[in-house]
Design a protein around this motif. Sequence first.
Motif, PDB file in Angstrom:
ATOM      1  N   GLN A  10       0.954  -1.323  -0.006  1.00 33.51           N
ATOM      2  CA  GLN A  10      -0.235  -0.386  -0.420  1.00 33.51           C
ATOM      3  C   GLN A  10       1.027   0.855   0.141  1.00 33.51           C
ATOM      4  N   PHE A  11       0.159   2.352  -0.790  1.00 31.88           N
ATOM      5  CA  PHE A  11       1.267   3.610  -1.118  1.00 31.88           C
ATOM      6  C   PHE A  11       0.551   4.735  -0.154  1.00 31.88           C
ATOM      7  N   PRO A  12       1.164   5.499  -0.157  1.00 25.96           N
ATOM      8  CA  PRO A  12       2.188   6.134   0.280  1.00 25.96           C
ATOM      9  C   PRO A  12       2.992   5.110   1.334  1.00 25.96           C
ATOM     10  N   VAL A  13       4.261   5.037   1.132  1.00 25.54           N
ATOM     11  CA  VAL A  13       4.973   3.833   2.720  1.00 25.54           C
ATOM     12  C   VAL A  13       4.396   4.777   3.392  1.00 25.54           C
ATOM     13  N   VAL A  14       5.448   5.702   3.727  1.00 25.65           N
ATOM     14  CA  VAL A  14       5.003   6.681   4.859  1.00 25.65           C
ATOM     15  C   VAL A  14       3.779   8.164   4.798  1.00 25.65           C
ATOM     16  N   THR A  15       3.703   8.439   6.275  1.00 26.57           N
ATOM     17  CA  THR A  15       2.434  10.018   5.269  1.00 26.57           C
ATOM     18  C   THR A  15       2.953  10.930   7.156  1.00 26.57           C
ATOM     19  N   GLU A  16       4.529  11.219   7.041  1.00 32.58           N
ATOM     20  CA  GLU A  16       4.917  12.167   7.847  1.00 32.58           C
ATOM     21  C   GLU A  16       6.609  11.662   6.249  1.00 32.58           C
ATOM     22  N   PRO A  17       7.099  13.040   6.549  1.00 30.47           N
ATOM     23  CA  PRO A  17       7.979  13.775   6.617  1.00 30.47           C
ATOM     24  C   PRO A  17       9.341  12.579   6.617  1.00 30.47           C
ATOM     25  N   THR A  18      10.169  12.081   5.800  1.00 31.01           N
ATOM     26  CA  THR A  18      11.160  11.273   5.951  1.00 31.01           C
ATOM     27  C   THR A  18      11.771  11.125   4.771  1.00 31.01           C
ATOM     28  N   THR A  19      13.733  11.086   5.319  1.00 30.97           N
ATOM     29  CA  THR A  19      14.695  10.566   3.826  1.00 30.97           C
ATOM     30  C   THR A  19      15.372   9.740   4.554  1.00 30.97           C
ATOM     31  N   LEU A  20      15.579   9.079   3.024  1.00 31.57           N
ATOM     32  CA  LEU A  20      16.502   7.591   3.110  1.00 31.57           C
ATOM     33  C   LEU A  20      18.041   8.576   2.304  1.00 31.57           C
ATOM     34  N   LYS A  21      18.705   8.304   3.113  1.00 29.76           N
ATOM     35  CA  LYS A  21      20.726   9.113   2.447  1.00 29.76           C
ATOM     36  C   LYS A  21      20.835   7.309   2.017  1.00 29.76           C
ATOM     37  N   ILE A  22      21.479   7.287   0.477  1.00 24.57           N
ATOM     38  CA  ILE A  22      21.751   5.462  -0.476  1.00 24.57           C
ATOM     39  C   ILE A  22      22.959   6.501  -0.510  1.00 24.57           C
ATOM     40  N   LEU A  23      23.843   5.491  -0.701  1.00 25.55           N
ATOM     41  CA  LEU A  23      25.060   5.759  -1.109  1.00 25.55           C
ATOM     42  C   LEU A  23      24.971   4.352  -2.198  1.00 25.55           C
ATOM     43  N   ILE A  24      24.966   5.537  -3.714  1.00 33.00           N
ATOM     44  CA  ILE A  24      25.042   4.544  -4.792  1.00 33.00           C
ATOM     45  C   ILE A  24      26.521   4.755  -5.976  1.00 33.00           C
ATOM     46  N   ARG A  25      26.414   3.927  -5.953  1.00 34.62           N
ATOM     47  CA  ARG A  25      27.045   3.110  -7.454  1.00 34.62           C
ATOM     48  C   ARG A  25      26.807   4.093  -8.712  1.00 34.62           C
ATOM     49  N   ALA A  26      27.533   4.687  -9.456  1.00 37.29           N
ATOM     50  CA  ALA A  26      26.581   5.301 -10.225  1.00 37.29           C
ATOM     51  C   ALA A  26      26.938   4.140 -11.063  1.00 37.29           C
ATOM     52  N   THR A  27      25.967   4.499 -12.761  1.00 38.53           N
ATOM     53  CA  THR A  27      25.871   3.846 -13.548  1.00 38.53           C
ATOM     54  C   THR A  27      25.997   4.663 -14.805  1.00 38.53           C
ATOM     55  N   ASN A  28      26.175   3.973 -15.841  1.00 37.79           N
ATOM     56  CA  ASN A  28      26.963   4.225 -17.263  1.00 37.79           C
ATOM     57  C   ASN A  28      24.946   4.717 -17.753  1.00 37.79           C
ATOM     58  N   GLY A  29      24.696   5.920 -18.534  1.00 36.64           N
ATOM     59  CA  GLY A  29      24.110   6.617 -18.932  1.00 36.64           C
ATOM     60  C   GLY A  29      22.637   7.185 -17.948  1.00 36.64           C
ATOM     61  N   VAL A  30      23.646   7.136 -16.503  1.00 39.75           N
ATOM     62  CA  VAL A  30      22.865   7.505 -15.667  1.00 39.75           C
ATOM     63  C   VAL A  30      23.125   9.685 -16.042  1.00 39.75           C
ATOM     64  N   ALA A  31      22.838  10.542 -15.848  1.00 42.07           N
ATOM     65  CA  ALA A  31      23.394  11.986 -16.015  1.00 42.07           C
ATOM     66  C   ALA A  31      22.800  12.708 -14.328  1.00 42.07           C
ATOM     67  N   ASP A  32      21.471  12.246 -13.650  1.00 41.15           N
ATOM     68  CA  ASP A  32      21.995  12.757 -12.013  1.00 41.15           C
ATOM     69  C   ASP A  32      20.878  12.098 -11.498  1.00 41.15           C
ATOM     70  N   PHE A  33      21.315  11.162 -10.413  1.00 39.12           N
ATOM     71  CA  PHE A  33      20.461  10.318  -9.523  1.00 39.12           C
ATOM     72  C   PHE A  33      19.256  11.736  -9.298  1.00 39.12           C
ATOM     73  N   GLU A  34      19.429  12.647  -9.122  1.00 39.99           N
ATOM     74  CA  GLU A  34      18.595  13.362  -8.204  1.00 39.99           C
ATOM     75  C   GLU A  34      17.490  13.765  -9.346  1.00 39.99           C
ATOM     76  N   ASP A  35      18.199  14.423 -10.192  1.00 42.23           N
ATOM     77  CA  ASP A  35      16.662  14.909 -10.922  1.00 42.23           C
ATOM     78  C   ASP A  35      16.758  14.141 -12.255  1.00 42.23           C
ATOM     79  N   ASN A  36      15.831  12.980 -12.072  1.00 42.90           N
ATOM     80  CA  ASN A  36      15.913  11.608 -12.551  1.00 42.90           C
ATOM     81  C   ASN A  36      14.073  10.901 -12.745  1.00 42.90           C
ATOM     82  N   ASP A  37      13.388  10.694 -13.886  1.00 40.83           N
ATOM     83  CA  ASP A  37      12.144  10.265 -13.874  1.00 40.83           C
ATOM     84  C   ASP A  37      12.521   9.035 -12.880  1.00 40.83           C
ATOM     85  N   TYR A  38      12.786   8.109 -12.834  1.00 43.30           N
ATOM     86  CA  TYR A  38      12.721   7.444 -11.937  1.00 43.30           C
ATOM     87  C   TYR A  38      13.041   7.277 -10.281  1.00 43.30           C
ATOM     88  N   THR A  39      13.730   8.123 -10.252  1.00 44.83           N
ATOM     89  CA  THR A  39      13.629   9.013  -8.666  1.00 44.83           C
ATOM     90  C   THR A  39      12.786   9.400  -8.478  1.00 44.83           C
TER      91      THR A  39
END
Length: 570
Positions: A60-89
């Motif tokens: 069921q969605f949304p997952v949270v109903t209060e402001p929640t932030t997750l900090k993610i350490l991600i390894r980059a991959t070819n072709g992704v210009a910016d993880f922050e400004d990305n439609d999947y994000t």
Amino acid sequence: MNKNRLYYLISILLIAAFVFSACAPAATPAADKPAAEAPAAEEPAAGEEASAAPVTPPGQFPVVTEPTTLKILIRATNGVADFEDNDYTKWLEEQTGIDLVFDVAPNNEDEAKQKLNLVLASGELPDVILNFGVTLDQQQVLADQGLIIPLDDLIEQYGDEYKKVLEALPQIKEVSTLADGKMYSLVDINECYHCSLSQKAWIYKPWLDKLDLEVPTTTDELYTVLKAFKEQDPNGNGIADEIPWSASVIGDWHGELDKFIMNSFVINNNLSSDTYMYVDNGTVKAAFAEEGWKEGIAYLSKLYAEGLIDPEAFTNDSTKLKALAENPDVPILGFVQEGWPGMFLDWGGASGRWQEYVPVPPLKGPSGEVWFPESPYSMIGQGRYLITKSAKNPAAAFRLADLMFSYEGTLRNAIGRKGFEWEDSAPGAESIDGGEAKYKVLITYTEGEQSFCWNQAAPGFRSAEFRLAQEFTPEDPLERYLYNWSHELYAPYGKPEMALPPLVFTSEQSQKLGELDTALITLVEQMFASFVTGAMDVETQWDAYLNELETNGLSEYLAIYQAAYDAKYK
């Protein structure tokens, strides 16, 4: 050669040296569900911080109903210009209500490992470690240090999509559990048929046609073809500029010189993270210490001495290799080893050369045998999503991952937006394997920069059924080509029974393996290059090489692997 496991083990040893032990806490496609109508939230699972925002029930969605932030350490991959400004994000954030903040590690393998090492040793952990492919033995060290948390309780309480994954592929649990019987990571599932048979090779067909030659089927025939490429001016420019065979050591998928060809002499299992290791009737062996390795090196040394192998083959990166294959004046590259042609060609490009290189089947060596590595474990991407002890809301972190395994989450991660990069197939549309298609890809695959997907950086559930349900389109036949090539040329020679399965090592075993790997793999790589280039003579100095392996702990190295194999699979 593949240094993945070596660098990871070195990094983990450094982590263990700097980080004190700590106690770890116990630990459906949703696109059409409106985020504004939040269902009742559940109480936090055991081990979650009391201050963490509660999460909604599984699926069921949304997952949270209060402001929640997750900090993610991600390894980059070819072709992704910016993880922050990305439609999947943005889609993930809209569906879950979670604000995602990224710390992006370099895509380069060595630099990514260094970044992960520094972050883990700093004590300032992210909530999630994503897309690093942390293997079981590396996870064991991190779990023993209390840096990552077990996920079994979270899966049981909040799992929706991931439970479907485990039900469909029960072997995942077996190959994901650590010594305490718990799972500390979520895997990526990609039942990519051609990926399990990915040590392929390619040859320039117009040159064969001009010289009235056939695609080689033996190592002797390959030698004859390469010699003709060098001496008979197949590109017709009157200049001896042809490069019969080149390779790449950086940025490619099985582009190194030892990959495809050495399987004509000994099984060269480089599909898993355990470089060169394979199983022969229950005994774990290292290809680099077998007689077939010597025979393969002798063959390559002969070709190198006659100028049939590019002198830059030990230093090229993927960019240089592609520049050779796509030389704008005349074709100059004859033979190359890669997982798929797009690694050394502009697939679908204006030059048209992507249509002119054809696959070379596994070659019979002097013994008449053909060993071709096929890994039933390559579909399971180990250690793709880990939740650390610092996560303030582990349940929210898990629910985010669970969404990634949904049908739409998987498509959006790997391909892009519905209606733009893919769409549902019309009734009766044909799939790539001749069945009924489920979805149609609207773009030609490229690793050029874009902002509509993560290009497979997130885990997902691409089962064989999912992958083969892609609609066949004549204008972009890549997936059907790869399927047919793999099925017809490579699968008949596959040796899945010789693949080394994922193993769990104790902390002591992992530490010792790290020490031994540092010396052994370095020695193997240095000696391979020295033998092939003629700096050393493999015929007269092979025994000295074996003695040096033994001095550097080969017997103990194999004994540790054998003990771990026996403990888990016997």
